[in-house]
Design a protein around this motif. Structure first.
Motif, PDB file in Angstrom:
ATOM      1  N   GLU A 114       0.890  -1.085  -0.079  1.00  0.00           N
ATOM      2  CA  GLU A 114       0.023  -0.083  -0.102  1.00  0.00           C
ATOM      3  C   GLU A 114       0.879   1.253  -0.021  1.00  0.00           C
ATOM      4  O   GLU A 114       2.130   1.104   0.553  1.00  0.00           O
ATOM      5  CB  GLU A 114      -0.880  -0.034   1.192  1.00  0.00           C
ATOM      6  CG  GLU A 114      -2.129  -0.926   1.044  1.00  0.00           C
ATOM      7  CD  GLU A 114      -3.126  -0.625   2.121  1.00  0.00           C
ATOM      8  OE1 GLU A 114      -3.303   0.348   2.611  1.00  0.00           O
ATOM      9  OE2 GLU A 114      -3.579  -1.909   2.495  1.00  0.00           O
ATOM     10  N   HIS A 115       0.146   2.369  -0.677  1.00  0.00           N
ATOM     11  CA  HIS A 115       0.808   3.374  -0.879  1.00  0.00           C
ATOM     12  C   HIS A 115       1.522   3.968   0.393  1.00  0.00           C
ATOM     13  O   HIS A 115       2.855   4.388   0.744  1.00  0.00           O
ATOM     14  CB  HIS A 115      -0.001   4.722  -1.149  1.00  0.00           C
ATOM     15  CG  HIS A 115       0.583   5.888  -1.557  1.00  0.00           C
ATOM     16  ND1 HIS A 115       0.816   6.291  -2.861  1.00  0.00           N
ATOM     17  CD2 HIS A 115       1.023   7.061  -0.934  1.00  0.00           C
ATOM     18  CE1 HIS A 115       1.377   7.561  -3.099  1.00  0.00           C
ATOM     19  NE2 HIS A 115       1.272   7.825  -1.770  1.00  0.00           N
ATOM     20  N   HIS A 116       0.877   4.078   1.858  1.00  0.00           N
ATOM     21  CA  HIS A 116       1.273   4.407   3.088  1.00  0.00           C
ATOM     22  C   HIS A 116       2.358   3.626   3.678  1.00  0.00           C
ATOM     23  O   HIS A 116       3.091   4.132   4.252  1.00  0.00           O
ATOM     24  CB  HIS A 116       0.320   4.987   3.816  1.00  0.00           C
ATOM     25  CG  HIS A 116      -0.204   6.627   3.826  1.00  0.00           C
ATOM     26  ND1 HIS A 116       0.549   7.589   4.370  1.00  0.00           N
ATOM     27  CD2 HIS A 116      -0.837   7.198   2.575  1.00  0.00           C
ATOM     28  CE1 HIS A 116       0.031   8.567   3.839  1.00  0.00           C
ATOM     29  NE2 HIS A 116      -0.602   8.434   2.821  1.00  0.00           N
TER      30      HIS A 116
ATOM     31  N   SER B  75       4.404   1.997   1.752  1.00  0.00           N
ATOM     32  CA  SER B  75       5.466   2.300   1.172  1.00  0.00           C
ATOM     33  C   SER B  75       6.346   3.659   1.484  1.00  0.00           C
ATOM     34  O   SER B  75       7.480   3.597   1.633  1.00  0.00           O
ATOM     35  CB  SER B  75       5.266   2.563  -0.477  1.00  0.00           C
ATOM     36  OG  SER B  75       4.828   1.437  -1.138  1.00  0.00           O
ATOM     37  N   HIS B  76       5.513   4.508   2.142  1.00  0.00           N
ATOM     38  CA  HIS B  76       6.091   5.851   2.609  1.00  0.00           C
ATOM     39  C   HIS B  76       6.631   5.385   3.793  1.00  0.00           C
ATOM     40  O   HIS B  76       7.911   5.860   4.272  1.00  0.00           O
ATOM     41  CB  HIS B  76       4.839   6.892   2.774  1.00  0.00           C
ATOM     42  CG  HIS B  76       4.975   7.600   1.577  1.00  0.00           C
ATOM     43  ND1 HIS B  76       5.865   8.107   0.880  1.00  0.00           N
ATOM     44  CD2 HIS B  76       3.526   8.129   1.049  1.00  0.00           C
ATOM     45  CE1 HIS B  76       4.905   8.908  -0.018  1.00  0.00           C
ATOM     46  NE2 HIS B  76       3.794   8.822   0.058  1.00  0.00           N
ATOM     47  N   ALA B  77       5.956   4.541   4.545  1.00  0.00           N
ATOM     48  CA  ALA B  77       6.616   4.367   5.948  1.00  0.00           C
ATOM     49  C   ALA B  77       7.706   3.379   5.960  1.00  0.00           C
ATOM     50  O   ALA B  77       8.739   3.529   6.719  1.00  0.00           O
ATOM     51  CB  ALA B  77       5.452   3.571   6.725  1.00  0.00           C
TER      52      ALA B  77
ATOM     53  N   VAL C  76       2.326  11.346   5.905  1.00  0.00           N
ATOM     54  CA  VAL C  76       1.222  12.441   5.800  1.00  0.00           C
ATOM     55  C   VAL C  76       1.524  13.042   4.273  1.00  0.00           C
ATOM     56  O   VAL C  76       2.474  13.484   4.146  1.00  0.00           O
ATOM     57  CB  VAL C  76       1.349  13.809   6.794  1.00  0.00           C
ATOM     58  CG1 VAL C  76       0.039  14.690   6.429  1.00  0.00           C
ATOM     59  CG2 VAL C  76       1.565  13.359   8.431  1.00  0.00           C
ATOM     60  N   ASP C  77       0.554  12.701   3.743  1.00  0.00           N
ATOM     61  CA  ASP C  77       0.606  13.269   2.314  1.00  0.00           C
ATOM     62  C   ASP C  77      -0.650  13.630   1.847  1.00  0.00           C
ATOM     63  O   ASP C  77      -1.830  13.719   2.492  1.00  0.00           O
ATOM     64  CB  ASP C  77       1.458  11.974   1.265  1.00  0.00           C
ATOM     65  CG  ASP C  77       0.325  11.075   1.033  1.00  0.00           C
ATOM     66  OD1 ASP C  77      -0.652  10.878   1.547  1.00  0.00           O
ATOM     67  OD2 ASP C  77       0.870  10.100   0.164  1.00  0.00           O
ATOM     68  N   GLY C  78      -0.683  13.777   0.336  1.00  0.00           N
ATOM     69  CA  GLY C  78      -2.129  14.094  -0.152  1.00  0.00           C
ATOM     70  C   GLY C  78      -3.004  13.147  -0.155  1.00  0.00           C
ATOM     71  O   GLY C  78      -4.053  13.075   0.744  1.00  0.00           O
TER      72      GLY C  78
ATOM     73  N   GLY D  97       8.548  12.671  -0.859  1.00  0.00           N
ATOM     74  CA  GLY D  97       7.571  12.595  -1.851  1.00  0.00           C
ATOM     75  C   GLY D  97       7.071  11.131  -2.345  1.00  0.00           C
ATOM     76  O   GLY D  97       7.829  10.491  -2.008  1.00  0.00           O
ATOM     77  N   ASP D  98       6.569  11.331  -3.524  1.00  0.00           N
ATOM     78  CA  ASP D  98       5.894   9.929  -4.188  1.00  0.00           C
ATOM     79  C   ASP D  98       7.208   9.132  -4.732  1.00  0.00           C
ATOM     80  O   ASP D  98       7.277   7.826  -4.945  1.00  0.00           O
ATOM     81  CB  ASP D  98       4.719   9.944  -5.060  1.00  0.00           C
ATOM     82  CG  ASP D  98       3.560  10.137  -4.090  1.00  0.00           C
ATOM     83  OD1 ASP D  98       3.460   9.890  -2.978  1.00  0.00           O
ATOM     84  OD2 ASP D  98       2.577  10.388  -4.725  1.00  0.00           O
ATOM     85  N   ALA D  99       8.268   9.851  -5.407  1.00  0.00           N
ATOM     86  CA  ALA D  99       9.482   9.228  -5.857  1.00  0.00           C
ATOM     87  C   ALA D  99      10.034   8.188  -4.787  1.00  0.00           C
ATOM     88  O   ALA D  99      10.473   7.186  -5.072  1.00  0.00           O
ATOM     89  CB  ALA D  99      10.430  10.629  -6.124  1.00  0.00           C
TER      90      ALA D  99
HETATM   91 FE   LIG Z   1       2.402   9.875  -1.450  1.00  0.00          FE
END
Ligand SMILES: [Fe+2]
Length: 626
Positions: free
Chosen positions: A135-137, A139-141, A158-160, A349-351
C-alpha cells in the motif's frame, strides 16, 4: 547468489525506480532527471534502465518487483468517491473516465508491458519477475523507517492521498512495521495545504514549498493572520486533540470536481480573492494566509507526533510523505523534545515510494531481517543516482567546444573553488552520484558565498529565474554548524529548519513587521544574509566528512580562507527545470544563466572563456515555470 528487488513509483507524479541488492540500496533515481520533464509521471523506463545497469543485473534476474501502491484499491477509491459525491462528481467522472480506463484500471497490464520491453523484443511476459503491490502509505512508512539508523521508531506519514489513507501512524521494530492508525480520504492535511497553495497562486504538487517559504513574511503579531487561522480552524478543518482531523468537505472540490476548493465559499470565508500566479507582487494578505495555514499544519503535525509518541512509547520518530518535506514543521517536532531523534526520508514525496516499496517487499514480503547500527542511515547521503567520470566530462566539453582546465588534486580544486566563492563568484558544482529526492546536497548544486548581501537577489533573479522572495539554504560542515545555528543534531538532507545562532544575528528595527516584503527581504538580518530567512530561520544541510568528503573538503577550504564554513547551496537547475543529471545538462544550465564558473568532477570552466551556446535561443519555453 545475490537477491535483487526493484521498486517503482509511476502514473501519478514523480515516477522513480530503486534497486536493492540483498537489502542494500544500490541505486535510486527519479525519471524526470533523465527525460528532463519535471515531475514526470510516465512509467520510469530510463530510471529502471539506470538502476539495473548500476546493479549490473538484468530484469529477469530480479527476485521481485514492488510497485508503490495498490492500483485496484486506488481505483476503488476513485469509484466510491464518485458515488459518494454524485451528482456533483459527474464532471470529474466524465473527465477521468479515459484516465481510469487507460491508466488506473489497466495499470497492471500497462506496467507489465513496459517492463516486458526490458526482456527484449517478443519477450515472454511469463518470465517477468512477480510484481507486488504494497500500500501507498506502507511504501512511505517503509521508506522512512528501513533506511533510518533506528532499530525501533514511531513512523508518521502524511501526504495528499494514496489509495485511501492520507495520514498514518505506525511502529517500526526490527524488520516489521505495524500500522497503528490511519486517516482516510477525503480528509487530507496534504490536500488542505495544496488547496491553500493554489489559492495563493502557486501550483499544486510543486508550489507547496513556495507557500512554506512565503509564510514567514506574514505578520506573526498581526490581526489578519490570526483571523485567517481562526477561520481555517472554525470552518475548514476540525482538529482533535490526538491530531486526527476532519475537513469540512463543502469547502473543497478535489473529491468531486477538477479544482481544489470551492471558490465562492472561500471568497466568502476569507474575503480575499484567489491570487493569480501572474501577479508579480504578492499582496501581504497572502503572506498572512500562508502563515495561517502553516501554523495549522504545524499544529496537526505536532499533535500527530505526540500521538505517535503515546502509541509507541518510542524515543525515535521517522517521517515521510509529501508533508514531511515541510521542514519548518519537522524542525518544530525536533524542538518539541517529544523524541530524542528524528529521521526524515530525503525522498519523502512519491518518488521515495519506489524505494519504500522495494524495502517493504524485502523486509515484509521476503521476511529478510534488518539490523540498524543506531548511528548511520542506509541512504549513503542520498547520492544514489548516476555518476559521470572525467572522461565523460571532457567528451561533453569537446562536444560544446568548451574550454576547461583540469585541476590535479582534490585539495587544489577545493582551494581554487573556495577562492572563487570568496570573491563573490557563483559556481555550479557537479560531482559524483546525483541525489535521490528533491534536494541537491552538494553533488548537483549551485554554490555562493552566504555572507554576501547581494547573493540571494542574484541567485533568485539572474540564475534561478525564480521568485525573489524565496529563501536559500546553507550547507555547513557538521562540526562547524553549532557556531552558526542554534541546533545540536545533524541535518544531512536539508529537511529541517532551525534558528540561526543569536551570535550572528543583527538587531531588527522596531517597525520591521510593518516594512514591506522587499525591505524586509533585503534587510541584513545576520552575518549570513543569503541564508537567513526573514524570521531568522535557515533550512540547513550539515555535511559529514565521511559521507561526502569532496563537498566537506570544499567547505573546509572555504572556512580556512574566509573563517566561515557555510555556503549557499541551491539545486543545479533553473525554475521549472529538473535538477541536472548529466554533464551536458549542467553545461547548458551554466551557459543559460549568469553562473560564473562550472566544476564537473576535476574540470573547471570559466564563463568568460566559453563560446556562445549554439542552441535554440528559445530555451526558456522548454521548461514550464512552476
Ligand atoms: Fe504519497
Amino acid at each position: 547468489m545475490s537477491d535483487y528487488v526493484l521498486g517503482l513509483s509511476a502514473y501519478y507524479h514523480d515516477s522513480a525506480a530503486a534497486l536493492l541488492c540483498d537489502g542494500r540500496i544500490v541505486a535510486a533515481a527519479q525519471e524526470e532527471r533523465f527525460t528532463r520533464k519535471k515531475h514526470d509521471p510516465a512509467f520510469p523506463v530510463r530510471a529502471v534502465e539506470y538502476v539495473l545497469e548500476a546493479g549490473n543485473v538484468s530484469l529477469e534476474d530480479v527476485r521481485g518487483i514492488a510497485f508503490y501502491e495498490k492500483p485496484l484499491l486506488k481505483f476503488e477509491r476513485l469509484l466510491e468517491t464518485y458515488h459518494a459525491f454524485a451528482p456533483h462528481g459527474f464532471t470529474s467522472f466524465l473527465a477521468s473516465v479515459p484516465v481510469w480506463i487507460k491508466e488506473k484500471l489497466f495499470m497492471e497490464t500497462m506496467m507489465e508491458r513496459s517492463l516486458g520491453e526490458f526482456l527484449g523484443p517478443e519477450a515472454d511476459l511469463k518470465k517477468l519477475p512477480k510484481i507486488y503491490y504494497p500500500e501507498h502509505h506502507l511504501s512511505h512508512a517503509a521508506s522512512a523507517f528501513y533506511p533510518s539508523p533506528f532499530n525501533e521508531a514511531a513512523i508518521v506519514t502524511v501526504d495528499g492521498v494514496g489509495e485511501w489513507a492520507s495520514t498514518s501512524i505506525s511502529h517500526g521494530q526490527g524488520s516489521s512495521i505495524s500500522s497503528l492508525t490511519k486517516i482516510h480520504f477525503p480528509h487530507s492535511l496534504g490536500l488542505l495545504y495544496s488547496a491553500f497553495t493554489v489559492y495563493c497562486g502557486f501550483k499544486v504538487n510543486s508550489g507547496e514549498y513556495k507557500l512554506m517559504g512565503l509564510a514567514p513574511y506574514g505578520n506573526p503579531r498581526g490581526e489578519r493572520a490570526r483571523q485567517f487561522e481562526n477561520k481555517i480552524r472554525e470552518e475548514l478543518i476540525d482538529i482533535r486533540p490526538d491530531g486526527s482531523y476532519v475537513l469540512n468537505m463543502p469547502y473543497f472540490r478535489y473529491a468531486t470536481g477538477l479544482s481544489m476548493y470551492d471558490p465562492e465559499r472561500w471568497l466568502k470565508l476569507f474575503g480575499l480573492p484567489p491570487r493569480t500566479a501572474e501577479d508579480k507582487d504578492i499582496d501581504p494578505a497572502y503572506m498572512d494566509m500562508a502563515l495561517a495555514i502553516q501554523r495549522v499544519t504545524e499544529d496537526v503535525v505536532l499533535r500527530l507526533a505526540a500521538t505517535a509518541k503515546n502509541m509507541t512509547g518510542s524515543s525515535n520518530i521517522c517521517l515521510a510523505g509529501g508533508v514531511a518535506l515541510n521542514c519548518v514543521a519537522n524542525g518544530k517536532i525536533l524542538r518539541s523534545n517529544l523524541f530524542d531523534r528524528l529521521w526524515t526520508q530525503p525522498a519523502s514525496g512519491d518518488a521515495g515510494g519506489a524505494l519504500g516499496a522495494a524495502l517493504a517487499l524485502w523486509h515484509i514480503g521476503f521476511e529478510a531481517p534488518r539490523q540498524a547500527d543506531e548511528k548511520n542511515d542506509a541512504m549513503q547521503g542520498a547520492y544514489l543516482g548516476p555518476a559521470f567520470g572525467n572522461d565523460a566530462a571532457v567528451e561533453t566539453c569537446r562536444r560544446f567546444g568548451a574550454p576547461f582546465e583540469i585541476i590535479d588534486t582534490e585539495e587544489a580544486l577545493s582551494r581554487r573553488v573556495a577562492g572563487l566563492l570568496n570573491q563573490g563568484q557563483v559556481v555550479g558544482w557537479f560531482q559524483g552520484r546525483m541525489e535521490y529526492g528533491p534536494r541537491a546536497l552538494g553533488n548537483r548544486s549551485i554554490l555562493g558565498d552566504a555572507r554576501n548581501p547581494e547573493m540571494q537577489k542574484r541567485l533568485n533573479l539572474k540564475i534561478k529565474y525564480r521568485e525573489g522572495f524565496r529563501p536559500f539554504a546553507p550547507s555547513v560542515t557538521e562540526e562547524g554548524s553549532h557556531d552558526y545555528f542554534d541546533f545540536k543534531g545533524t541535518s544531512p538532507y536539508m529537511l529541517l529548519t532551525v534558528p540561526v545562532a543569536e551570535s550572528i544575528r543583527q538587531k531588527l528595527p522596531e517597525n520591521y513587521d510593518q516594512m514591506d516584503m522587499w525591505e524586509r527581504l533585503y534587510f541584513l538580518r545576520s552575518t549570513l544574509p543569503a541564508i537567513t530567512h526573514i524570521d531568522y530561520s535557515a533550512r540547513i544541510q550539515t555535511v559529514n566528512k565521511e559521507v561526502n568528503p569532496r563537498y566537506w573538503g570544499l567547505l573546509k577550504a572555504f572556512e580556512e580562507l574566509s573563517g566561515c564554513p557555510v555556503v549557499v547551496n541551491t539545486s543545479f537547475n533553473v525554475r521549472g527545470e529538473p535538477v541536472v543529471c548529466t554533464p551536458a545538462d549542467a553545461y547548458r544550465c551554466f551557459m543559460r544563466t549568469d553562473m560564473d564558473y562550472l566544476v564537473i568532477n576535476d574540470l573547471l570552466l570559466d564563463k568568460t572563456s566559453q563560446p556562445p551556446l549554439k542552441e535554440n535561443a528559445d530555451w526558456r519555453t522548454q521548461f514550464v515555470l512552476d
